[in-house]
Enzyme design. Structure first.
Site, PDB file in Angstrom:
ATOM      1  N   PHE A 146       4.947   3.530  11.922  1.00 45.20           N
ATOM      2  CA  PHE A 146       5.030   2.197  11.310  1.00 45.20           C
ATOM      3  C   PHE A 146       3.907   1.273  11.765  1.00 45.20           C
ATOM      4  O   PHE A 146       3.985   0.071  11.599  1.00 45.20           O
ATOM      5  CB  PHE A 146       6.382   1.556  11.643  1.00 45.20           C
ATOM      6  CG  PHE A 146       7.555   2.324  11.086  1.00 45.20           C
ATOM      7  CD1 PHE A 146       7.976   2.114   9.776  1.00 45.20           C
ATOM      8  CD2 PHE A 146       8.219   3.282  11.854  1.00 45.20           C
ATOM      9  CE1 PHE A 146       9.048   2.824   9.250  1.00 45.20           C
ATOM     10  CE2 PHE A 146       9.292   3.996  11.340  1.00 45.20           C
ATOM     11  CZ  PHE A 146       9.712   3.763  10.031  1.00 45.20           C
ATOM     12  N   GLU A 149      -2.555  -1.735  10.821  1.00 47.16           N
ATOM     13  CA  GLU A 149      -3.977  -1.767  11.163  1.00 47.16           C
ATOM     14  C   GLU A 149      -4.264  -3.084  11.882  1.00 47.16           C
ATOM     15  O   GLU A 149      -3.690  -4.108  11.575  1.00 47.16           O
ATOM     16  CB  GLU A 149      -4.819  -1.678   9.889  1.00 47.16           C
ATOM     17  CG  GLU A 149      -4.744  -0.310   9.266  1.00 47.16           C
ATOM     18  CD  GLU A 149      -5.598  -0.183   8.016  1.00 47.16           C
ATOM     19  OE1 GLU A 149      -6.563  -0.941   7.853  1.00 47.16           O
ATOM     20  OE2 GLU A 149      -5.282   0.698   7.203  1.00 47.16           O
ATOM     21  N   PHE A 246       6.623 -11.654   7.622  1.00 46.03           N
ATOM     22  CA  PHE A 246       6.221 -11.192   6.280  1.00 46.03           C
ATOM     23  C   PHE A 246       6.666 -12.151   5.181  1.00 46.03           C
ATOM     24  O   PHE A 246       7.007 -11.760   4.083  1.00 46.03           O
ATOM     25  CB  PHE A 246       6.680  -9.742   6.031  1.00 46.03           C
ATOM     26  CG  PHE A 246       5.763  -8.782   6.749  1.00 46.03           C
ATOM     27  CD1 PHE A 246       5.807  -8.669   8.125  1.00 46.03           C
ATOM     28  CD2 PHE A 246       4.817  -8.053   6.055  1.00 46.03           C
ATOM     29  CE1 PHE A 246       4.926  -7.848   8.812  1.00 46.03           C
ATOM     30  CE2 PHE A 246       3.922  -7.224   6.739  1.00 46.03           C
ATOM     31  CZ  PHE A 246       3.989  -7.128   8.116  1.00 46.03           C
ATOM     32  N   LEU A 247       6.653 -13.425   5.531  1.00 45.98           N
ATOM     33  CA  LEU A 247       6.933 -14.474   4.546  1.00 45.98           C
ATOM     34  C   LEU A 247       5.755 -15.440   4.480  1.00 45.98           C
ATOM     35  O   LEU A 247       5.931 -16.616   4.206  1.00 45.98           O
ATOM     36  CB  LEU A 247       8.211 -15.230   4.928  1.00 45.98           C
ATOM     37  CG  LEU A 247       9.537 -14.573   4.553  1.00 45.98           C
ATOM     38  CD1 LEU A 247      10.719 -15.447   4.963  1.00 45.98           C
ATOM     39  CD2 LEU A 247       9.627 -14.264   3.054  1.00 45.98           C
ATOM     40  N   CYS A 257      -1.282   1.065   2.780  1.00 44.88           N
ATOM     41  CA  CYS A 257       0.120   1.501   2.688  1.00 44.88           C
ATOM     42  C   CYS A 257       0.941   0.834   1.597  1.00 44.88           C
ATOM     43  O   CYS A 257       1.533   1.526   0.760  1.00 44.88           O
ATOM     44  CB  CYS A 257       0.816   1.287   4.026  1.00 44.88           C
ATOM     45  SG  CYS A 257       0.197   2.363   5.297  1.00 44.88           S
TER      46      CYS A 257
HETATM   47  C1  UDX Z   1       1.704  -1.891   6.795  1.00 49.40           C
HETATM   48  C2  UDX Z   1       3.055  -1.915   7.538  1.00 49.40           C
HETATM   49  O1  UDX Z   1       3.252  -3.205   8.126  1.00 49.40           O
HETATM   50  C3  UDX Z   1       3.104  -0.808   8.571  1.00 49.40           C
HETATM   51  O2  UDX Z   1       4.385  -0.783   9.172  1.00 49.40           O
HETATM   52  C4  UDX Z   1       2.821   0.541   7.889  1.00 49.40           C
HETATM   53  O3  UDX Z   1       2.812   1.574   8.823  1.00 49.40           O
HETATM   54  C5  UDX Z   1       1.489   0.491   7.160  1.00 49.40           C
HETATM   55  O4  UDX Z   1       1.480  -0.607   6.235  1.00 49.40           O
HETATM   56  P1  UDX Z   1      -0.806  -2.689   7.300  1.00 49.40           P
HETATM   57  O5  UDX Z   1      -1.065  -2.324   5.884  1.00 49.40           O
HETATM   58  O6  UDX Z   1      -1.739  -2.209   8.351  1.00 49.40           O
HETATM   59  O7  UDX Z   1       0.666  -2.205   7.738  1.00 49.40           O
HETATM   60  O8  UDX Z   1      -0.811  -4.294   7.423  1.00 49.40           O
HETATM   61  P2  UDX Z   1       0.259  -5.469   7.330  1.00 49.40           P
HETATM   62  O9  UDX Z   1       0.027  -6.373   8.474  1.00 49.40           O
HETATM   63  O10 UDX Z   1       1.623  -4.992   7.117  1.00 49.40           O
HETATM   64  O11 UDX Z   1      -0.244  -6.235   6.006  1.00 49.40           O
HETATM   65  C6  UDX Z   1      -0.216  -5.620   4.726  1.00 49.40           C
HETATM   66  C7  UDX Z   1      -0.613  -6.633   3.670  1.00 49.40           C
HETATM   67  O12 UDX Z   1       0.362  -7.658   3.542  1.00 49.40           O
HETATM   68  C8  UDX Z   1      -1.922  -7.370   3.950  1.00 49.40           C
HETATM   69  O13 UDX Z   1      -2.629  -7.526   2.749  1.00 49.40           O
HETATM   70  C9  UDX Z   1      -1.465  -8.713   4.507  1.00 49.40           C
HETATM   71  O14 UDX Z   1      -2.411  -9.733   4.335  1.00 49.40           O
HETATM   72  C10 UDX Z   1      -0.229  -8.932   3.665  1.00 49.40           C
HETATM   73  N1  UDX Z   1       0.737  -9.860   4.274  1.00 49.40           N
HETATM   74  C11 UDX Z   1       1.420  -9.521   5.385  1.00 49.40           C
HETATM   75  C12 UDX Z   1       0.979 -11.088   3.654  1.00 49.40           C
HETATM   76  O15 UDX Z   1       0.362 -11.426   2.639  1.00 49.40           O
HETATM   77  N2  UDX Z   1       1.927 -11.914   4.181  1.00 49.40           N
HETATM   78  C13 UDX Z   1       2.635 -11.587   5.284  1.00 49.40           C
HETATM   79  O16 UDX Z   1       3.500 -12.396   5.695  1.00 49.40           O
HETATM   80  C14 UDX Z   1       2.376 -10.357   5.920  1.00 49.40           C
END
Ligand code: UDX
Length: 427
Positions: A146, A149, A246-247, A257
């Site tokens: 999980f 990056e 994540f909000l 992913c």
């Molecule tokens: C994600 C999962 O979090 C991780 O558990 C899984 O193993 C792989 O995919 P990652 O893609 O590395 O990880 O980054 P993450 O920090 O989750 O962000 C993903 C996307 O969501 C990004 O574009 C980020 O900018 C966006 N995001 C994240 C938002 O727009 N708002 C948020 O509140 C959180």
């Protein structure tokens, strides 16, 4: 560890760091040569130091000789890519099956095979079928990863939970022992069936993508109704049933992913004749978000973008990574250039091959030269170095406008500075 992408390399290095003997295998010889000469093929804070430390301590080695690696190991982690098949939403499992066949070919004694790659529910069963000729040698289990990056090492060391799925008890105990240095610090060790673990990974990513998409759509409503979306995130997120993470409203979600796994989950469900309508609309809404935010540039600069100078701060899908996969910039920049704008970009992770062939698009080496005389600055990625800027002094243009897609600044401050400032989910 078979596969030295984000998951395989980070997990391999971190397993070595907690005392295991780890061999990382990759068929890409170039990558292995780099690793053997101490160069990390990926941009991940802290990874280079850990590679060096464990390589020197001889707990970690890199090879393209899969035969020897398989034979030496007791536990084999499959960490190869599971991309989306071209032109469809299906998951391409060919790399997983190819390395399973190699495991079958070279194994001479008992092994635990662990899928760490994100694989659709039922993949473990397919792997077992491929291995049936030497059935007695193998136990196939699932242990999805999980890590995020940019935060990968911290996520590996301090995960909320470790999920291990197995249809047998014995391998669970071996995995429990392997993860003991991490669970001893408080992480939960959650066990379930192999299929259960496979599905947990997709369900988690699809749910997080849903949370982001939900707040992004609410941000649109906030803009029209004069409400601040950050208040909504805080007010909602303080309910422990919802949770505040994540909000954060922003551009479309991207990365290696969420876009891939939401599609993968829908495609697997379709095989079982199940309609995941929520996830389907998340995918659609996220795709539309890129267009919506791009159109807003016209609202800010007018319909004619010819020779307008637009400077991007950040182009990667998130900070602390050089990864461009499904970044909003990949659609925004080509569109704006096509409309005649001159686009500069600066990203702390360096220039991007994706924009090399685009006329009117230029990489700049620092914030100042990137933003000089800009008509519009678009803040796309929330790298730390973009968080305390004086826009007027870096552009030397009194009329500069700022479009902040990550809400790094606030309306009042910008108003005080007499800046024309646009952000997400605020009136
Ligand atoms: C994600 C999962 O979090 C991780 O558990 C899984 O193993 C792989 O995919 P990652 O893609 O590395 O990880 O980054 P993450 O920090 O989750 O962000 C993903 C996307 O969501 C990004 O574009 C980020 O900018 C966006 N995001 C994240 C938002 O727009 N708002 C948020 O509140 C959180």
């Amino acid at each position: 560890m078979i596969g030295t992408g984000y998951v395989g390399l980070v997990s391999g290095v971190c397993f070595a760091d907690i005392g295991n003997q780890v061999i990382c295998v990759d068929k890409d010889k170039n990558k292995i040569d780099k690793l053997n000469s101490g160069i990390s093929p990926i941009y991940e804070p802290g990874l280079y130091e850990l590679i060096k430390k464990n390589f020197t301590a001889k707990r970690l080695s890199f090879t393209s000789n899969i035969d020897r690696a398989i034979n030496t190991s007791d536990i084999i982690f499959i960490c190869v890519g599971t991309p989306t098949k071209k032109g469809s939403i299906n998951v391409d499992l060919s790399f997983v099956y190819k390395c399973t066949k190699e495991i079958l070919k070279y194994s001479k004694r008992k092994k635990i095979i662990v899928t760490k790659s994100t694989v659709p529910v039922g993949t473990g069963d397919e792997i077992e079928k491929i291995l049936k000729k030497k059935k007695k040698l193998f136990t196939v289990i699932s242990n999805p990863e999980f890590l995020r990056e940019g935060e990968a090492i911290r996520d590996f060391r301090y995960p909320d939970r470790i999920v291990v799925g197995s249809n047998e008890k014995k391998p669970l105990n071996i995995m429990r022992k392997l993860y003991a240095p991490i669970t001893n610090k408080g992480s939960k060790f959650f066990t379930t069936s192999r299929r259960g673990a496979e599905l947990i990974k997709y369900a988690s990513n699809a749910f997080l993508a849903t949370k982001i998409t939900f707040i992004n759509e609410l941000a649109n409503l906030c803009e029209r109704s004069g409400v601040n979306v950050e208040d909504i995130s805080l007010g909602m997120g303080s309910d422990s049933r919802i949770g505040g993470r994540f909000l954060r409203a922003g551009p479309a979600y991207g990365g290696s992913c969420f876009p891939k796994d939401t599609k993968g989950l829908v495609s697997v469900a379709e095989k079982y004749k199940i309609n995941l309508s929520v996830v389907k609309s998340v995918i659609k809404s996220n795709q539309e978000r890129v267009n919506l935010l791009t159109k807003r540039v016209h609202k800010i600069l007018g319909s004619n973008l010819k020779n307008k100078k637009i400077s991007f701060l950040g182009v990667t899908f998130k900070p602390n990574t050089d990864d461009m996969r499904d970044s909003t910039s990949l659609k925004m920049i080509p569109y704006l250039c096509k409309k005649g704008a001159v686009v500069n970009y600066y990203d702390p992770s360096g220039h991007k091959k994706e924009f090399k062939k685009i006329k009117n698009c230029f990489f700049k080496r620092d914030i100042k030269s990137n933003c000089l005389k800009a008509d519009l600055i678009i803040l796309l990625t929330e790298w730390d170095e973009f968080k305390s800027l004086n826009f007027r002094s870096i552009t030397k243009n009194k009329k500069v406008k700022v479009y902040d897609l990550r809400n790094l600044y606030n309306n009042d401050e910008m108003k005080k500075d007499n800046l024309e400032y646009y952000s997400i989910g605020r009136s």
